[in-house]
Design a protein around this motif. Structure first.
Motif, PDB file in Angstrom:
ATOM      1  N   ALA A 273      -2.305  -1.762  13.101  1.00  0.00           N
ATOM      2  CA  ALA A 273      -1.914  -3.158  12.907  1.00  0.00           C
ATOM      3  C   ALA A 273      -0.471  -3.403  13.317  1.00  0.00           C
ATOM      4  O   ALA A 273      -0.160  -4.418  13.929  1.00  0.00           O
ATOM      5  CB  ALA A 273      -2.126  -3.555  11.451  1.00  0.00           C
ATOM      6  N   CYS A 279       2.574  -0.605   8.113  1.00  0.00           N
ATOM      7  CA  CYS A 279       1.369  -1.100   7.426  1.00  0.00           C
ATOM      8  C   CYS A 279       0.497   0.007   6.840  1.00  0.00           C
ATOM      9  O   CYS A 279      -0.375  -0.266   6.023  1.00  0.00           O
ATOM     10  CB  CYS A 279       0.550  -1.957   8.384  1.00  0.00           C
ATOM     11  N   SER A 281      -1.923   1.598   8.174  1.00  0.00           N
ATOM     12  CA  SER A 281      -3.345   1.433   8.517  1.00  0.00           C
ATOM     13  C   SER A 281      -3.882   2.568   9.382  1.00  0.00           C
ATOM     14  O   SER A 281      -5.079   2.625   9.643  1.00  0.00           O
ATOM     15  CB  SER A 281      -3.553   0.106   9.264  1.00  0.00           C
ATOM     16  N   CYS A 282      -3.024   3.482   9.812  1.00  0.00           N
ATOM     17  CA  CYS A 282      -3.419   4.385  10.905  1.00  0.00           C
ATOM     18  C   CYS A 282      -3.395   5.855  10.508  1.00  0.00           C
ATOM     19  O   CYS A 282      -3.101   6.710  11.339  1.00  0.00           O
ATOM     20  CB  CYS A 282      -2.493   4.155  12.094  1.00  0.00           C
TER      21      CYS A 282
END
Ligand SMILES: Cc1cc2nc3c(=O)[nH]c(=O)nc-3n(C[C@H](O)[C@H](O)[C@H](O)COP(=O)(O)OP(=O)(O)OC[C@H]3O[C@@H](n4cnc5c(N)ncnc54)[C@H](O)[C@@H]3O)c2cc1C
Ligand code: FES
Length: 323
Positions: A273, A279, A281-282
């Motif tokens: 993201a 964030c 997210s990964c």
């Protein structure tokens, strides 16, 4: 040809956020496009790094219309490996990205025309380490794992390594390479040939596989890799493998290498993201002996996308690789 500096693969400290202009965007095989854009120079970018793409803020889109709930442009940036980067005078560069049209962002990208603008953040992430001093460097790519290998091939040539590309696709019409019809390709996987122009220009021969047997070795690229290794007689301690593509393919390549004591680096893909470590997210689960449970999460965007294959926990794709 400028030689990329891969001795330090730390992520870029100062990625740039810049507008770029599309100079080409062409279909190269079924569902795959190559887009080339011009932007301010990304000096110091290295193979394995990626750019984070989004529509330019100045561009107007149907989704800007209040009350429209159909959005043809992505709200969040998407990551794309740099498939090639050349300097363009002065202080400008041309960047190649190869993408497969699967969803919102890639449909938007396929709609871009020459002269259109896009927003580029990069270069991001770390790079493929070339500092091992090993003579033989094999690239194992499947699907949209191919793009970073095209640029890595250039780096390998600059570093005077003996590179070979193993490229797998589901079918011949999904092979994002320009195949020279006059050059034979091995169907048993035991020989590499200069059949793919994108690699041949860097003096890197290829072994090609298709799952359905429509071109080259019939089956998965891991089968071709094993056949080639068995025939080639390359010492395991003088070989490094780089791999990018579907996670099951990378896990298989990692397992192949672990069983033989071959150094292996994997280029991981995660939904990203922000691309800058904010964030969370990964995440990629990695072995970490000093952690309480022996593992921890690392961020694909800032601690990857390239990881030592032996550190990655390949859950969900046939179990962990033992080292
Ligand atoms: C470091 C990094 C490098 C990347 N490099 C590339 C690259 O060079 N080329 C490239 O095309 N993509 C690359 N990706 C993936 C890219 O960021 C996007 O996730 C992908 O293109 C899908 O975006 P989208 O908005 O079109 O699809 P979305 O709308 O986000 O997804 C639509 C659907 O497609 C599925 N999907 C996503 N990717 C694929 C796929 N590869 N094949 C089949 N289905 C899929 C999703 O699961 C979802 O169901 C990279 C990702 C990372 C993290
Ligand atoms: S993409 Fe946001 S932390 Fe990695």
């Amino acid at each position: 040809m400028p030689v990329m500096n891969h001795s330090n693969c730390e992520p870029s400290i100062h990625p740039r956020l810049i507008d770029a202009t599309v100079i080409a965007n062409t279909l190269i095989c079924r569902e795959h496009f190559r887009i080339t854009f011009e932007c301010a120079d990304m000096t110091g970018a290295r193979a394995g790094q990626f750019v984070h793409l989004a529509p330019a803020r100045s561009a107007s889109h149907p989704s800007d219309t209040i009350g429209t709930n159909w959005s043809p442009v992505p709200l969040l940036r998407r990551a794309f490996s740099i498939a090639g980067l050349v300097a363009a005078a002065p202080d400008r560069c041309h960047i190649d990205v190869i993408y497969r049209v699967v969803g919102t962002a890639t449909r938007w990208m396929a709609s871009l025309r020459v002269g259109d603008s896009l927003s580029v953040m990069g270069p991001l992430g770390n790079c493929f380490p070339l500092s091992t001093g090993k003579r033989h460097a094999w690239m194992v790519a499947g699907g949209v794992g191919l793009p970073p290998m095209l640029w890595l091939a250039e780096a390998l040539r600059g570093a005077d390594r003996d590179g070979i590309a193993f490229v797998g696709a589901r079918s011949r019409d999904l092979l994002a390479l320009t195949v020279d019809r006059n050059v034979p390709v091995s169907i048993d996987g035991t020989r590499a040939s200069p059949a793919a122009r994108e690699f041949a220009r860097h003096e890197v021969p290829v072994v090609i596989s298709t799952d359905d047997g429509t071109f080259g070795f019939a089956g998965r690229i891991g089968g071709a890799l094993r056949a080639y290794f068995a025939a080639a007689g390359v010492p395991a301690d003088d070989l490094v493998v780089y791999t990018c593509g579907p996670e099951a393919m990378m896990a298989d390549a990692a397992r192949f290498c672990a069983e033989r004591g071959i150094e292996c680096h994997v280029c991981m893909e995660r939904a990203m993201a922000c691309g800058t470590g904010t964030c969370q997210s990964c995440v990629v689960a990695v072995h970490e002996p000093s952690a309480v449970d022996g593992w921890r999460y690392e961020l694909c965007c800032t601690q990857g996308p390239v990881f030592d294959a032996g550190r990655v926990i390949w859950s969900g794709v046939g179990g962990a690789v033992q080292h």
